[in-house]
Design an enzyme around this catalytic site. Structure first.
Site, PDB file in Angstrom:
ATOM      1  N   LYS A  38       2.892 -15.131   2.877  1.00  0.00           N
ATOM      2  CA  LYS A  38       3.129 -15.934   1.427  1.00  0.00           C
ATOM      3  C   LYS A  38       4.750 -16.153   1.578  1.00  0.00           C
ATOM      4  O   LYS A  38       5.416 -15.532   0.540  1.00  0.00           O
ATOM      5  CB  LYS A  38       2.686 -14.894   0.271  1.00  0.00           C
ATOM      6  CG  LYS A  38       2.509 -15.703  -0.812  1.00  0.00           C
ATOM      7  CD  LYS A  38       1.422 -16.763  -0.928  1.00  0.00           C
ATOM      8  CE  LYS A  38       1.809 -17.497  -2.535  1.00  0.00           C
ATOM      9  NZ  LYS A  38       0.783 -18.755  -2.274  1.00  0.00           N
ATOM     10  N   ASP A  68     -12.863  -8.910   4.299  1.00  0.00           N
ATOM     11  CA  ASP A  68     -13.936  -8.959   3.253  1.00  0.00           C
ATOM     12  C   ASP A  68     -14.765 -10.209   3.596  1.00  0.00           C
ATOM     13  O   ASP A  68     -15.643 -10.287   3.701  1.00  0.00           O
ATOM     14  CB  ASP A  68     -13.642  -8.309   2.032  1.00  0.00           C
ATOM     15  CG  ASP A  68     -13.855  -6.785   1.900  1.00  0.00           C
ATOM     16  OD1 ASP A  68     -13.612  -5.947   2.872  1.00  0.00           O
ATOM     17  OD2 ASP A  68     -14.344  -6.335   0.767  1.00  0.00           O
ATOM     18  N   ASP A 113      -3.102 -17.937   0.652  1.00  0.00           N
ATOM     19  CA  ASP A 113      -4.149 -18.988  -0.138  1.00  0.00           C
ATOM     20  C   ASP A 113      -4.852 -19.909   0.841  1.00  0.00           C
ATOM     21  O   ASP A 113      -6.186 -20.006   0.505  1.00  0.00           O
ATOM     22  CB  ASP A 113      -3.430 -19.397  -1.355  1.00  0.00           C
ATOM     23  CG  ASP A 113      -2.290 -20.151  -1.218  1.00  0.00           C
ATOM     24  OD1 ASP A 113      -1.720 -20.199   0.005  1.00  0.00           O
ATOM     25  OD2 ASP A 113      -1.516 -20.805  -2.275  1.00  0.00           O
ATOM     26  N   TYR A 118       0.900  -1.221  -0.129  1.00  0.00           N
ATOM     27  CA  TYR A 118      -0.033   0.050   0.158  1.00  0.00           C
ATOM     28  C   TYR A 118       0.943   1.519  -0.103  1.00  0.00           C
ATOM     29  O   TYR A 118       0.514   2.202  -0.495  1.00  0.00           O
ATOM     30  CB  TYR A 118      -0.914   0.082   1.126  1.00  0.00           C
ATOM     31  CG  TYR A 118      -2.222  -0.584   1.071  1.00  0.00           C
ATOM     32  CD1 TYR A 118      -2.407  -1.911   0.665  1.00  0.00           C
ATOM     33  CD2 TYR A 118      -3.441   0.101   1.282  1.00  0.00           C
ATOM     34  CE1 TYR A 118      -3.523  -2.586   0.355  1.00  0.00           C
ATOM     35  CE2 TYR A 118      -4.544  -0.420   0.962  1.00  0.00           C
ATOM     36  CZ  TYR A 118      -4.821  -1.776   0.659  1.00  0.00           C
ATOM     37  OH  TYR A 118      -5.923  -2.405   0.619  1.00  0.00           O
ATOM     38  N   ASP A 147      -6.564  -6.714   4.086  1.00  0.00           N
ATOM     39  CA  ASP A 147      -7.874  -6.037   3.343  1.00  0.00           C
ATOM     40  C   ASP A 147      -8.647  -7.238   2.765  1.00  0.00           C
ATOM     41  O   ASP A 147      -9.751  -7.050   2.837  1.00  0.00           O
ATOM     42  CB  ASP A 147      -7.303  -5.239   2.250  1.00  0.00           C
ATOM     43  CG  ASP A 147      -8.307  -4.517   1.404  1.00  0.00           C
ATOM     44  OD1 ASP A 147      -9.342  -4.050   1.988  1.00  0.00           O
ATOM     45  OD2 ASP A 147      -8.148  -4.596   0.235  1.00  0.00           O
TER      46      ASP A 147
HETATM   47  C1  IPM Z   1     -10.670  -0.968   3.608  1.00  0.00           C
HETATM   48  C2  IPM Z   1     -10.604  -0.379   2.105  1.00  0.00           C
HETATM   49  C3  IPM Z   1      -9.638   0.531   1.639  1.00  0.00           C
HETATM   50  C4  IPM Z   1      -8.472  -0.156   2.071  1.00  0.00           C
HETATM   51  C5  IPM Z   1     -10.023   1.493   0.492  1.00  0.00           C
HETATM   52  C6  IPM Z   1     -10.915   2.101   0.540  1.00  0.00           C
HETATM   53  C7  IPM Z   1      -8.580   2.337   0.269  1.00  0.00           C
HETATM   54  O1  IPM Z   1     -11.021  -1.517   1.182  1.00  0.00           O
HETATM   55  O2  IPM Z   1     -10.616  -0.107   4.539  1.00  0.00           O
HETATM   56  O3  IPM Z   1     -10.775  -2.170   3.720  1.00  0.00           O
HETATM   57  O4  IPM Z   1      -8.064  -0.910   0.823  1.00  0.00           O
HETATM   58  O5  IPM Z   1      -7.526  -0.247   2.792  1.00  0.00           O
HETATM   59 MG    MG Z   2     -10.946  -3.351   2.041  1.00  0.00          MG
END
Ligand code: IPM
Ligand code: MG
Length: 357
Positions: A187, A247, A219, A136, A243
């Site tokens: 990884k 999710d 993975d 990042y 990240d």
């Molecule tokens: C998160 C989001 C952010 C990230 C984006 C909006 C920059 O996906 O907070 O998970 O990738 O960190």
């Molecule tokens: Mg995210």
């Protein structure tokens, strides 16, 4: 305490508008609130996703409640104007390196999970994502041209030993407060950065003999998360893998609209300054319609109470209020199922506030 509210873009303002009254109800005169633009709203107000005035207020605040940053087609514009960049810069400027993303299965929502109920009943995972390093922020980065005239895109995965050490300490400490299991994700079979990650986590582990450490390649970790998610307690992950995995973990609980997060600096312990945000993002497709789920923002406010305000009891009270409302059958569209009552953002927020009182 001073709380800075950053509604941002998309559904951010709508969900934050439901979380602020919850904080006010709990904190009363003990908190002052200020609001500032960030993300696309920052670009509109001051020509950049993190306006200088917003950063200044953020530095002074004890805690920040954040909505979302991002607009459709973000990736197409120049990098310095991308809404998400405002959030990335804020995380780094304030050294908020420890991002806690709890994925907890509310029993009321078990039918909304995409996995079979028996796989997710009682699920309680804490994804701890490193937030200040990795691909990042690593340089060199950018799009340039190679000698043959082809465009080349470059990003750099980079971690220093101290960066890994501090997040590892945060991970082991978090595990200690929970079921004492830490799964570190990397990884290391392919990437040197991740070999350093694994070695450094192993070194820090020696100071926490009471915590069981396991390592998984990312993975395999994603596969295990879908196969048997309850095996996990704390998942410790570098920025990008965290990240992605957060999710996935979020969705196991029924809806990403339920997941709060805390980004902490300092020693990432109680009383640390923090930024609190729903994991879901700006969801431009439903913005402005009054249908977004405000519970992730409200649960983020609960995390603020717990971590930055030292109000664990009140935080638990807010979480109980959320459960009470779900138990009554109220659902926003993301979670609605036959037999439940479909409500909008504001009605859901009011119901939580009422349950709290
Ligand atoms: C998160 C989001 C952010 C990230 C984006 C909006 C920059 O996906 O907070 O998970 O990738 O960190
Ligand atoms: Mg995210």
């Amino acid at each position: 305490m001073d709380i800075l509210v950053l509604p941002g873009d998309g559904i951010g303002p709508e969900v934050v508008a439901q979380a602020v009254p919850v904080l006010k109800a709990v904190l009363g005169g003990a908190a002052t609130f200020e609001e500032a633009p960030i993300g696309g709203a920052g670009v509109k107000a001051a020509g950049e996703p993190l306006p200088a005035a917003t950063l200044e207020l953020a530095r002074k605040a004890d805690a920040i409640l954040f909505g979302a940053a991002g607009l459709p087609g973000d990736e197409l514009g120049p990098r310095h104007l991308r809404p998400g960049g405002g959030l990335l810069k804020l995380r780094r400027e304030l050294s908020l390196y420890a991002n806690f993303r709890p994925a907890v299965m509310f029993p009321e929502l078990i039918g909304a999970s995409s996995l079979k109920p028996e796989l997710v009943v009682g699920l309680d995972i804490m994804v701890l994502r490193e937030l200040n390093g990795d691909i990042y922020y690593g340089t060199p980065r950018g799009i340039s041209q190679d000698p043959a005239g082809f465009r080349v895109g470059v990003n750099t995965m980079r971690y220093t030993e101290p960066e890994i050490e501090r997040i590892a300490h945060a991970g082991f400490k978090a595990a200690r407060e929970r079921r004492k299991k830490l799964c570190s994700v990397d990884k290391a079979n392919v990437l040197e950065t991740m070999v350093l990650w694994r070695e450094t986590v192993a070194k820090v582990a020696k100071q926490y003999p009471d915590v069981e450490l396991r390592n998984l390649y990312v993975d395999a970790a994603s596969m295990e998360l879908l196969r048997a998610p309850r095996q996990f307690d704390v998942i410790l992950a570098p920025n990008m893998f965290g990240d992605i995995l957060s999710d996935a973990a979020a969705m196991l609980t029924g809806s990403i609209g339920m997941l709060p997060s805390a980004s902490l600096g300092g020693d990432a312990g109680s009383g640390a300054r923090g930024l609190y945000e729903p994991v879901h993002g700006s969801a431009p497709d439903i913005a402005g319609k009054g249908v977004a789920n405000p519970l992730a923002a409200i649960l983020s406010a609960a995390m603020l109470l717990r971590h930055s305000a030292g109000r664990a009891e009140d935080a638990a009270r807010v979480e109980r209020a959320v459960r009470a409302v779900l138990a009554r059958g109220l659902r926003t569209a993301d979670l609605w199922q036959p037999g439940c009552e479909k409500v909008g953002t504001a009605a859901m927020g009011s119901a939580v506030l009422q349950a709290l009182r």
